[in-house]
Design a protein around this motif. Structure first.
Motif, short mmCIF file in Angstrom:
data_model
loop_
_atom_site.label_atom_id
_atom_site.label_comp_id
_atom_site.label_asym_id
_atom_site.label_seq_id
_atom_site.Cartn_x
_atom_site.Cartn_y
_atom_site.Cartn_z
N LEU A 198 0.83 -1.21 0.00
CA LEU A 198 0.00 0.00 0.00
C LEU A 198 0.86 1.25 0.00
O LEU A 198 0.97 1.97 1.01
N THR A 199 1.47 1.52 -1.14
CA THR A 199 2.26 2.73 -1.29
C THR A 199 1.73 3.51 -2.49
O THR A 199 0.78 4.26 -2.37
N TYR A 200 2.33 3.35 -3.67
CA TYR A 200 1.82 3.96 -4.89
C TYR A 200 2.17 3.03 -6.06
O TYR A 200 3.12 2.25 -5.98
N LYS A 238 -1.78 7.65 -0.89
CA LYS A 238 -1.99 6.21 -1.05
C LYS A 238 -3.32 5.87 -1.74
O LYS A 238 -3.64 4.71 -1.92
N GLN A 239 -4.09 6.89 -2.13
CA GLN A 239 -5.46 6.65 -2.56
C GLN A 239 -5.56 5.68 -3.74
O GLN A 239 -6.40 4.78 -3.75
N ALA A 240 -4.70 5.84 -4.73
CA ALA A 240 -4.77 4.98 -5.90
C ALA A 240 -4.54 3.51 -5.53
O ALA A 240 -5.27 2.61 -5.97
N LYS A 241 -3.53 3.27 -4.69
CA LYS A 241 -3.24 1.89 -4.32
C LYS A 241 -4.30 1.35 -3.34
O LYS A 241 -4.65 0.15 -3.39
N LEU A 242 -4.84 2.21 -2.49
CA LEU A 242 -5.90 1.80 -1.59
C LEU A 242 -7.15 1.40 -2.37
O LEU A 242 -7.85 0.43 -2.01
N ALA A 243 -7.44 2.12 -3.43
CA ALA A 243 -8.59 1.77 -4.26
C ALA A 243 -8.37 0.42 -4.94
O ALA A 243 -9.29 -0.40 -5.05
N LYS A 258 -11.84 7.52 -3.82
CA LYS A 258 -11.70 7.84 -2.40
C LYS A 258 -12.66 7.03 -1.55
O LYS A 258 -12.29 6.54 -0.47
N GLU A 259 -13.89 6.86 -2.02
CA GLU A 259 -14.86 6.08 -1.26
C GLU A 259 -14.42 4.62 -1.14
O GLU A 259 -14.56 4.01 -0.07
N LYS A 260 -13.88 4.08 -2.20
CA LYS A 260 -13.36 2.71 -2.14
C LYS A 260 -12.22 2.61 -1.14
O LYS A 260 -12.14 1.66 -0.34
N ALA A 261 -11.31 3.59 -1.19
CA ALA A 261 -10.15 3.58 -0.29
C ALA A 261 -10.60 3.61 1.17
O ALA A 261 -10.10 2.84 2.01
N LEU A 262 -11.54 4.49 1.48
CA LEU A 262 -12.00 4.63 2.87
C LEU A 262 -12.72 3.36 3.33
O LEU A 262 -12.57 2.93 4.48
#
Length: 385
Positions: free
Chosen positions: A202-204, A298-303, A318-322
């Motif tokens: 979970l970085t980029y 980190k949003q792209a990798k979190l998604a 962003k919603e997916k990441a959260l």
């Protein structure tokens, strides 16, 4: 994908009854020192099995290595080896015993202050005693990597070092050895392995498709089998998959060619040193808050994590990441590991001592972007209350 060099010389011998292979794996003329933790190694019969497998080799014992291996204990082992002439080490236990053995292997015959083995990050290590391991607790991956974390209580320091010289020559992984572990150690092991993967994943994005798929597969495996490992403690297949997943989580493979974070570990180490929490407990406290704090980076990798690991297909990036962060916290709680300071009766009073300790240990530019300053760490700690 970033440039990388991958090297891992550790032989893995996996399966039920494989402790008997020690007779083949340990040199015939070795004088062996067996290092272990508490009395459970003897009570469960593992030590007896190890001693029997060594045959007529001369061996000695050193027990009492702590869950966070302490320099003050390990230096006694170094003295014993230098006085009695052991030339091969055998770690019998979990990651802490193995980490401690790595320090001992490097510190024996080290010409300077033995603590420099740790404070140098391992760069000053020129030689180390050969050693193998018999793993009894799946968690840290230390059985197949070159890293070690050592605590020096008198200095209130918990520091890591790495060196090619301290790869185990071999590691025996028998899933049956995990049957008698208390549930808390299984819970901690699952969380520890999970966060090891996350710190590398979970970085980029860097278009490292192979590493990403490996990491995602390991995470999904832990999510699936973690709760089952608590429910059915003597299910061989579940314990086998848990043991191998924890090893693969930190043997260097999924971290090759990708940016790595490790800020959650650094903030967690300070909690252990100052307040005595288990390593995995500190990771469970810090990680969700760290991911929220670093959401923009980190949003792209979190998604991607949300989609590939948790199956979340609806919503904005962003919603997916959260949602993925929320599900991660819920998973740790399902594994019976609390994710907030209050779960361990710690209050806001701990925040400033923790930040001060980070500064003392020069943990002032952390993360994959080296942008996690003490002020950022303070916010992460505060959010974890």
């Amino acid at each position: 994908m970033n440039n990388f060099e991958f090297y891992n010389p550790t032989r893995i011998v996996f399966g039920e009854g494989k402790v008997a292979e020690l007779n083949r794996l340990v040199p015939k003329n070795a004088k062996v020192l067996i290092l272990f933790g508490g009395e459970s190694a003897r009570k469960t019969g593992t030590l007896d099995e190890v001693e029997h497998a060594l045959g007529d080799r001369e061996f000695g014992l050193f027990g009492g290595i702590e869950a966070n291996p302490r320099y003050e204990t390990l230096i006694k082992t170094v003295d014993k080896i230098e006085q009695e002439g052991f030339d091969f080490l055998l770690a019998v236990g979990g990651g802490s015993v193995i980490d401690g053995t790595k320090f001992v292997a490097a510190a024996v015959n080290y010409p300077g202050d033995k603590w420099e083995v740790v404070t140098s990050g391992g760069t000053t290590i020129k030689t180390a005693l050969p050693f193998g391991t018999v793993l009894t607790l799946p968690a840290t991956g230390s059985e197949m990597n070159k890293g070690s974390v050592i605590t020096r209580t008198e200095l209130q320091s918990k520091l890591a070092f790495m060196s090619d010289k301290v790869f185990p020559q071999f590691s025996i992984l028998d899933p049956v050895k995990t049957y008698t572990l208390p549930p808390s150690q299984i819970s901690n092991g699952v969380v520890d392995a999970f966060v090891h993967i996350v710190e590398q994943y979970l970085t980029y994005p860097v278009n490292a498709n192979v590493q990403d798929v490996f990491a995602e597969g390991l995470l999904k495996t832990l999510i699936e089998i973690g709760p089952k490992a608590l429910e059915t403690p003597k299910d061989y297949d579940i314990r086998a998959n848990l043991m191998w997943t924890a090893t693969l989580a930190l043997n260097g493979l999924i971290g090759a060619g990708v940016p790595q974070d490790w800020s959650t570990h650094m903030l967690g180490h300070e909690i252990t040193v100052l307040y005595g929490l288990d390593h995995a407990q500190t990771l469970a406290i810090v990680l969700p808050s760290m991911l929220i704090e670093k959401l923009p980076q980190k949003q792209a990798k979190l998604a991607q994590y949300a989609e590939q690991v948790w199956g979340i297909s609806q919503g904005t990036e962003k919603e997916k990441a959260l949602k993925a962060i929320e599900l991660t916290r819920e998973f740790f709680e399902k594994m019976q590991v609390g994710t907030r300071f209050i779960d361990y009766n710690l209050t806001q009073d701990v925040i400033e001592p923790l930040v001060k300790s980070l500064e003392v240990h020069n943990m002032v530019t952390l993360g994959e972007h080296q942008d996690i300053t003490p002020e950022v760490s303070r916010r992460v700690y505060m959010a974890a209350l």
